[in-house]
Scaffold this active site. Sequence first.
Site, PDB file in Angstrom:
ATOM      1  N   ARG A 102       0.536  -1.241   0.399  1.00  0.00           N
ATOM      2  CA  ARG A 102       0.230   0.180  -0.222  1.00  0.00           C
ATOM      3  C   ARG A 102       0.484   1.098   0.115  1.00  0.00           C
ATOM      4  N   SER A 103       1.741   1.576   0.760  1.00  0.00           N
ATOM      5  CA  SER A 103       3.207   2.608   1.028  1.00  0.00           C
ATOM      6  C   SER A 103       3.588   2.272  -0.612  1.00  0.00           C
ATOM      7  N   ILE A 175      12.977   8.094   3.029  1.00  0.00           N
ATOM      8  CA  ILE A 175      12.046   8.294   1.994  1.00  0.00           C
ATOM      9  C   ILE A 175      12.313   6.765   1.653  1.00  0.00           C
ATOM     10  N   GLY A 249      -0.122  19.617   0.961  1.00  0.00           N
ATOM     11  CA  GLY A 249      -1.656  19.451   0.495  1.00  0.00           C
ATOM     12  C   GLY A 249      -1.600  17.673  -0.239  1.00  0.00           C
ATOM     13  N   CYS A 250       0.328  16.897  -0.948  1.00  0.00           N
ATOM     14  CA  CYS A 250       0.133  15.336  -1.033  1.00  0.00           C
ATOM     15  C   CYS A 250       0.012  15.374   0.524  1.00  0.00           C
ATOM     16  N   ARG A 255      -2.977  10.057   3.332  1.00  0.00           N
ATOM     17  CA  ARG A 255      -3.312  10.268   4.431  1.00  0.00           C
ATOM     18  C   ARG A 255      -5.126   9.717   4.777  1.00  0.00           C
ATOM     19  N   ASP A 348      -2.091 -11.721  21.325  1.00  0.00           N
ATOM     20  CA  ASP A 348      -2.413 -12.909  22.558  1.00  0.00           C
ATOM     21  C   ASP A 348      -3.593 -13.740  22.054  1.00  0.00           C
ATOM     22  N   GLU A 375       3.528  10.147   7.635  1.00  0.00           N
ATOM     23  CA  GLU A 375       2.597  10.941   7.113  1.00  0.00           C
ATOM     24  C   GLU A 375       1.822  11.733   8.182  1.00  0.00           C
ATOM     25  N   PHE A 395       1.515  23.041  18.410  1.00  0.00           N
ATOM     26  CA  PHE A 395       2.729  22.936  17.569  1.00  0.00           C
ATOM     27  C   PHE A 395       3.936  23.238  18.562  1.00  0.00           C
TER      28      PHE A 395
HETATM   29  P1  TGC Z   1       0.073  24.958   8.879  1.00  0.00           P
HETATM   30  O1  TGC Z   1       0.319  27.159   8.877  1.00  0.00           O
HETATM   31  O2  TGC Z   1      -0.290  24.183   9.088  1.00  0.00           O
HETATM   32  O3  TGC Z   1       0.016  25.491   6.711  1.00  0.00           O
HETATM   33  C1  TGC Z   1       0.276  25.748   6.366  1.00  0.00           C
HETATM   34  C2  TGC Z   1       0.576  26.049   4.775  1.00  0.00           C
HETATM   35  O4  TGC Z   1      -0.544  25.089   4.161  1.00  0.00           O
HETATM   36  C3  TGC Z   1      -2.431  24.795   4.239  1.00  0.00           C
HETATM   37  N1  TGC Z   1      -1.697  23.290   5.119  1.00  0.00           N
HETATM   38  C4  TGC Z   1      -2.646  22.566   4.066  1.00  0.00           C
HETATM   39  N2  TGC Z   1      -3.099  22.263   2.871  1.00  0.00           N
HETATM   40  C5  TGC Z   1      -3.613  20.997   2.238  1.00  0.00           C
HETATM   41  N3  TGC Z   1      -4.358  20.347   2.849  1.00  0.00           N
HETATM   42  C6  TGC Z   1      -3.112  20.018   4.582  1.00  0.00           C
HETATM   43  N4  TGC Z   1      -3.068  19.200   4.568  1.00  0.00           N
HETATM   44  C7  TGC Z   1      -2.558  20.906   5.008  1.00  0.00           C
HETATM   45  N5  TGC Z   1      -2.372  21.640   6.062  1.00  0.00           N
HETATM   46  C8  TGC Z   1      -1.890  22.959   6.035  1.00  0.00           C
HETATM   47  C9  TGC Z   1      -2.603  25.929   5.583  1.00  0.00           C
HETATM   48  O5  TGC Z   1      -3.759  26.218   4.820  1.00  0.00           O
HETATM   49  C10 TGC Z   1      -1.146  26.717   4.729  1.00  0.00           C
HETATM   50  O6  TGC Z   1      -1.919  27.565   3.724  1.00  0.00           O
HETATM   51  P2  TGC Z   1      -1.325  28.802   3.260  1.00  0.00           P
HETATM   52  O7  TGC Z   1      -2.213  29.166   1.672  1.00  0.00           O
HETATM   53  O8  TGC Z   1      -1.814  29.403   4.555  1.00  0.00           O
HETATM   54  O9  TGC Z   1       0.315  29.011   3.317  1.00  0.00           O
HETATM   55  O10 TGC Z   1       1.657  24.681   8.663  1.00  0.00           O
HETATM   56  P3  TGC Z   1       2.899  24.708   9.802  1.00  0.00           P
HETATM   57  O11 TGC Z   1       4.080  24.731   9.403  1.00  0.00           O
HETATM   58  O12 TGC Z   1       1.808  25.261  10.994  1.00  0.00           O
HETATM   59  O13 TGC Z   1       2.239  22.997   9.973  1.00  0.00           O
HETATM   60  C11 TGC Z   1       1.654  22.257  10.598  1.00  0.00           C
HETATM   61  C12 TGC Z   1       1.553  20.813  10.866  1.00  0.00           C
HETATM   62  C13 TGC Z   1       2.550  20.277  11.710  1.00  0.00           C
HETATM   63  C14 TGC Z   1      -0.166  20.192  10.945  1.00  0.00           C
HETATM   64  C15 TGC Z   1       2.089  19.933   9.722  1.00  0.00           C
HETATM   65  O14 TGC Z   1       3.456  20.786   9.680  1.00  0.00           O
HETATM   66  C16 TGC Z   1       2.553  18.700   9.599  1.00  0.00           C
HETATM   67  O15 TGC Z   1       1.225  17.594   8.999  1.00  0.00           O
HETATM   68  N6  TGC Z   1       3.761  18.320   9.685  1.00  0.00           N
HETATM   69  C17 TGC Z   1       3.260  16.448   9.543  1.00  0.00           C
HETATM   70  C18 TGC Z   1       4.705  16.306   8.229  1.00  0.00           C
HETATM   71  C19 TGC Z   1       4.527  14.698   7.886  1.00  0.00           C
HETATM   72  O16 TGC Z   1       3.082  14.229   8.110  1.00  0.00           O
HETATM   73  N7  TGC Z   1       5.117  14.649   7.303  1.00  0.00           N
HETATM   74  C20 TGC Z   1       5.246  13.333   5.802  1.00  0.00           C
HETATM   75  C21 TGC Z   1       6.218  13.751   5.686  1.00  0.00           C
HETATM   76  S1  TGC Z   1       5.892  12.495   4.243  1.00  0.00           S
HETATM   77  C22 TGC Z   1       5.289  10.972   5.089  1.00  0.00           C
HETATM   78  O17 TGC Z   1       5.647  10.318   6.390  1.00  0.00           O
HETATM   79  C23 TGC Z   1       5.986   9.267   3.154  1.00  0.00           C
HETATM   80  S2  TGC Z   1       4.993   8.365   4.326  1.00  0.00           S
HETATM   81  C24 TGC Z   1       4.628   7.386   2.913  1.00  0.00           C
HETATM   82  C25 TGC Z   1       5.167   5.573   3.003  1.00  0.00           C
HETATM   83  O18 TGC Z   1       5.534   4.837   2.664  1.00  0.00           O
HETATM   84  O19 TGC Z   1       3.520   5.810   2.424  1.00  0.00           O
HETATM   85  P1  FAD Z   2       9.463  13.639  15.486  1.00  0.00           P
HETATM   86  O1  FAD Z   2       9.405  15.337  14.723  1.00  0.00           O
HETATM   87  O2  FAD Z   2      10.994  13.996  15.885  1.00  0.00           O
HETATM   88  O3  FAD Z   2       8.360  13.026  16.351  1.00  0.00           O
HETATM   89  C1  FAD Z   2       9.278  12.608  17.970  1.00  0.00           C
HETATM   90  C2  FAD Z   2       7.578  12.856  18.511  1.00  0.00           C
HETATM   91  O4  FAD Z   2       7.699  13.874  18.921  1.00  0.00           O
HETATM   92  C3  FAD Z   2       6.553  11.661  18.165  1.00  0.00           C
HETATM   93  O5  FAD Z   2       5.896  11.377  18.891  1.00  0.00           O
HETATM   94  C4  FAD Z   2       6.120  13.382  18.004  1.00  0.00           C
HETATM   95  O6  FAD Z   2       4.036  12.869  17.558  1.00  0.00           O
HETATM   96  C5  FAD Z   2       6.562  13.974  19.114  1.00  0.00           C
HETATM   97  N1  FAD Z   2       6.120  15.972  18.789  1.00  0.00           N
HETATM   98  C6  FAD Z   2       6.872  16.059  17.375  1.00  0.00           C
HETATM   99  N2  FAD Z   2       6.412  17.782  17.821  1.00  0.00           N
HETATM  100  C7  FAD Z   2       5.376  17.338  18.973  1.00  0.00           C
HETATM  101  C8  FAD Z   2       4.758  18.783  18.955  1.00  0.00           C
HETATM  102  N3  FAD Z   2       4.649  19.740  18.356  1.00  0.00           N
HETATM  103  N4  FAD Z   2       3.768  18.177  19.697  1.00  0.00           N
HETATM  104  C9  FAD Z   2       3.638  17.528  20.761  1.00  0.00           C
HETATM  105  N5  FAD Z   2       4.744  16.499  19.645  1.00  0.00           N
HETATM  106  C10 FAD Z   2       5.041  16.556  19.119  1.00  0.00           C
HETATM  107  N6  FAD Z   2       8.552  10.609   4.732  1.00  0.00           N
HETATM  108  C11 FAD Z   2       9.435  11.330   4.139  1.00  0.00           C
HETATM  109  O7  FAD Z   2       9.333  12.702   3.723  1.00  0.00           O
HETATM  110  N7  FAD Z   2       9.347  10.295   2.708  1.00  0.00           N
HETATM  111  C12 FAD Z   2       8.865   9.243   2.841  1.00  0.00           C
HETATM  112  O8  FAD Z   2       8.160   8.412   1.577  1.00  0.00           O
HETATM  113  C13 FAD Z   2       8.483   8.894   4.322  1.00  0.00           C
HETATM  114  N8  FAD Z   2       8.001   7.765   4.034  1.00  0.00           N
HETATM  115  C14 FAD Z   2       9.218   6.752   5.832  1.00  0.00           C
HETATM  116  C15 FAD Z   2       8.760   6.006   5.609  1.00  0.00           C
HETATM  117  C16 FAD Z   2       9.251   4.768   7.033  1.00  0.00           C
HETATM  118  C17 FAD Z   2       9.348   3.185   7.075  1.00  0.00           C
HETATM  119  C18 FAD Z   2       8.585   5.878   8.410  1.00  0.00           C
HETATM  120  C19 FAD Z   2       9.354   5.629   9.839  1.00  0.00           C
HETATM  121  C20 FAD Z   2       9.129   7.211   7.803  1.00  0.00           C
HETATM  122  C21 FAD Z   2       9.123   8.070   6.979  1.00  0.00           C
HETATM  123  N9  FAD Z   2       8.693   9.519   7.042  1.00  0.00           N
HETATM  124  C22 FAD Z   2       9.026   9.850   5.612  1.00  0.00           C
HETATM  125  C23 FAD Z   2       9.112  10.066   7.064  1.00  0.00           C
HETATM  126  C24 FAD Z   2       7.625  10.045   8.461  1.00  0.00           C
HETATM  127  O9  FAD Z   2       6.817  11.126   7.768  1.00  0.00           O
HETATM  128  C25 FAD Z   2       8.589  10.798  10.110  1.00  0.00           C
HETATM  129  O10 FAD Z   2       9.523   9.609  10.433  1.00  0.00           O
HETATM  130  C26 FAD Z   2       7.595  11.134  10.730  1.00  0.00           C
HETATM  131  O11 FAD Z   2       6.789  12.713   9.620  1.00  0.00           O
HETATM  132  C27 FAD Z   2       7.483  11.740  11.868  1.00  0.00           C
HETATM  133  O12 FAD Z   2       8.999  12.798  11.913  1.00  0.00           O
HETATM  134  P2  FAD Z   2       9.806  12.530  12.795  1.00  0.00           P
HETATM  135  O13 FAD Z   2      10.794  10.121  12.993  1.00  0.00           O
HETATM  136  O14 FAD Z   2      11.254  13.296  12.553  1.00  0.00           O
HETATM  137  O15 FAD Z   2       9.568  12.667  14.444  1.00  0.00           O
END
Ligand code: TGC
Ligand code: FAD
Length: 396
Positions: A102-103, A175, A249-250, A255, A348, A375, A395
């Site tokens: 799925r990933s 990544i 947005g992606c 998610r 379990d 995500e 945050f």
């Molecule tokens: P914030 O002020 O909330 O937003 C900045 C701008 O972005 C807009 N926005 C969104 N737009 C679309 N979808 C969303 N979900 C959006 N959330 C926010 C927002 O309206 C704003 O737009 P504009 O026009 O005003 O500039 O930004 P923030 O810095 O306060 O961010 C807050 C936070 C913590 C929620 C955000 O940074 C966050 O979601 N952090 C988590 C990071 C994360 O999810 N990383 C994932 C990396 S990729 C991955 O994990 C792939 S795994 C792949 C796999 O194997 O399946």
């Molecule tokens: P951190 O951000 O350091 O968080 C550590 C802990 O602190 C967590 O419990 C978190 O909830 C907590 N925390 C952080 N900030 C706060 C706050 N403000 N308040 C309260 N608690 C907080 N990323 C990509 O870009 N592309 C990919 O393809 C991708 N694939 C992945 C595949 C795997 C197998 C894994 C494990 C991760 C992948 N990621 C990818 C990265 C993933 O998105 C990050 O691991 C995730 O966003 C969390 O970041 P971090 O691991 O640095 O944890």
Amino acid sequence: MEHKGLAMSSYKGIDFYNIESHLTEEEIMVRDLVREWVDDKVLPIIDEHYMEGTFPMELISEIGKMGLFGCNHDTEYGCAGMSNIAYGLICQELERGDSAIRSFVSVQGSLCMYPILAYGDEDQKKKYIPKMAKGELIGCFGLTEPDSGSDPGGMKTTAVESDDYFILNGAKMWITNGTIADLAIVWAKLDGKIRGFVVEKGDAGFSAPEMKGKHSLRASITSELVFQDCKIPKNRILPNVTGLKGPLGCLTQARYGIAWGSLGAAMGCFISSKDYSLSRIQFDKPIASFQLVQNKLAWMLNEITKGQLLALQLGRMKDDHTMIPEQVSLAKMNNVEIALDIARVARDLHGANGILNEYPIMRHMANLESVKTYEGTHDIHNLILGRWITGIAAFE
Ligand code: TGC
Ligand code: FAD
């Protein structure tokens, strides 16, 4: 007293509340096609890949032939144009096989094809999307860095504009698909603003070493992306988005898929628990005849059913274009958490056998630990909802 319920039937998915009555013929057809494909092609081989730490590359072209990559995008550039509900059901069936499958499909369709379609120009769409839809090109998505995970706005990777190129410096971490990808969507700061770039395999100054040592998502490739004065042509910037809303947005798209996919892992654990408890005899009875065991099975079905209804309504809102990101956060957070809890209770219920690779339980459980973190972690989604409820961002 014997009762003809789930116990007597062969596996046809979990559908206690007749979700199927809300599906179109096409949605049912694609769900069943993928379900059968997972039974035939994924389940027989996935454990070996998991143990070896390899991704089943031979499945990529088959997934492409079924039209699953970016299947919910418009047909214009060769995608299947299915509904978001169909896409969700596909994620559900794939993750019953393994979160890695799925990933792979999530990253390709939601994190790589989506930004090209949403933020790219016509040439970029024509160059990449038709081949990505067929699985002839593999993509990855580089947002997370060693020092910025939950806070991607703190990224350090930079892009500098020269006469003929953009020059990228920095590193991405964790990544999915990085090492095997033909192209990477990379987010970097240009003049202090976040922009998206398409980096291709073979670009000078770009490397993607695989990260080893994972105890989770072992059948998925996870990599670093390293940019050392990496020169990319000017036409590889995504022209139509600036700022964090680009990558976020992606993430909304991906998610959404996880909200459905995690239910598939939960279903795999539930069915294995039901079958095991009917066949395992203790105290001269199947353990399924004990109330405490039935309580656990009933709780699993209850949580899966609630999660399905969340996913279904989320999908309807996505198809109607009324869905907001916070609604995706709630479903991702809830459904991954219940899937992980179900995997733990399933372990379990299987007793010592629960730790063996003869059953899918520990594999799903370990995978779901990553799914809970990537995500957006569980707590980040809590805070996104907290901000929606109170208007206060907690945050920082
Ligand atoms: P914030 O002020 O909330 O937003 C900045 C701008 O972005 C807009 N926005 C969104 N737009 C679309 N979808 C969303 N979900 C959006 N959330 C926010 C927002 O309206 C704003 O737009 P504009 O026009 O005003 O500039 O930004 P923030 O810095 O306060 O961010 C807050 C936070 C913590 C929620 C955000 O940074 C966050 O979601 N952090 C988590 C990071 C994360 O999810 N990383 C994932 C990396 S990729 C991955 O994990 C792939 S795994 C792949 C796999 O194997 O399946
Ligand atoms: P951190 O951000 O350091 O968080 C550590 C802990 O602190 C967590 O419990 C978190 O909830 C907590 N925390 C952080 N900030 C706060 C706050 N403000 N308040 C309260 N608690 C907080 N990323 C990509 O870009 N592309 C990919 O393809 C991708 N694939 C992945 C595949 C795997 C197998 C894994 C494990 C991760 C992948 N990621 C990818 C990265 C993933 O998105 C990050 O691991 C995730 O966003 C969390 O970041 P971090 O691991 O640095 O944890």
